[in-house]
Enzyme design. Structure first.
Site, PDB file in Angstrom:
ATOM      1  NE  ARG A  60      -2.288  -1.851   3.260  1.00 12.80           N
ATOM      2  CZ  ARG A  60      -2.075  -3.151   3.472  1.00 12.80           C
ATOM      3  NH1 ARG A  60      -2.503  -4.030   2.603  1.00 12.80           N
ATOM      4  NH2 ARG A  60      -1.433  -3.560   4.537  1.00 12.80           N
ATOM      5  CD  GLU A  97       2.140 -10.356  16.923  1.00 16.11           C
ATOM      6  OE1 GLU A  97       1.476 -10.651  17.930  1.00 16.11           O
ATOM      7  OE2 GLU A  97       1.682  -9.722  15.957  1.00 16.11           O
TER       8      GLU A  97
END
Length: 177
Positions: A60, A97
């Site tokens: 994006r 993560e």
């Protein structure tokens, strides 16, 4: 009629996993007025300033960064996932993560001393954005700022960038993650 950008962004609960509120900017991108306003607001602090390049983080950040680069009459630099660029690259590993990933850019995309703005849709934990800023600095770029449509301040990413002496601009904040 004034458009509240926050109202245009769709929230998808429990994506990509339970407990996550995913902030989807595709609704903003699809609304011509909201998209124009977001780009105008991202560009405004830099209007009349010499910016050599805008670096966008896949994917994006390509859409937003390309539009920002156009408005600033600057070049555009894609920062991509490992293995996606055809020419000689520089690479950096960064923590996710649940593991490590790598991003890269062409080694000749930015010349030492060029003034670069980093652009992406959202800043959360800051792992991707801080790695991108380090990568740009590794090849000599002057990272003037990092700009995002959305900040998730509870996750601390903007604070991490500011600790690297990278000014951060955002348009919208959402609490939580």
């Amino acid at each position: 009629m004034t458009t509240n950008l926050k109202d245009i962004i769709r929230t998808i609960s429990d994506y990509p996993r339970p407990g996550i509120e995913f902030r989807d900017i595709t609704t903003l991108l699809g609304d011509a007025r909201a998209f124009r306003r977001a780009i105008d607001e991202l560009v405004q602090p830099w209007a009349g300033t010499k910016i050599d390049k805008v670096a966008g983080i896949e994917a994006r950040g390509f859409i937003l960064g390309g539009a920002v680069a156009h408005q600033l009459s600057a070049g555009f630099v894609p920062i991509r996932k490992k293995g996606k660029l055809p020419h000689t690259t520089v690479r950096i590993a960064y923590s996710l993560e649940y593991g490590v990933d790598e991003m890269e850019m062409h080694q000749d995309a930015v010349r030492p001393g060029e003034r670069v703005i980093l652009v992406d849709d959202l800043i959360a934990t800051g792992g991707t954005a801080t790695a991108a800023a380090k990568l740009l600095r590794q090849i000599g770029a002057d990272v003037v700022a990092a700009c995002f449509v959305i900040d998730l301040p509870d996750l601390g990413g903007a604070v991490k960038l500011r600790a690297m002496d990278v000014p951060v601009g955002t348009l919208i904040e959402f609490a939580g993650h």
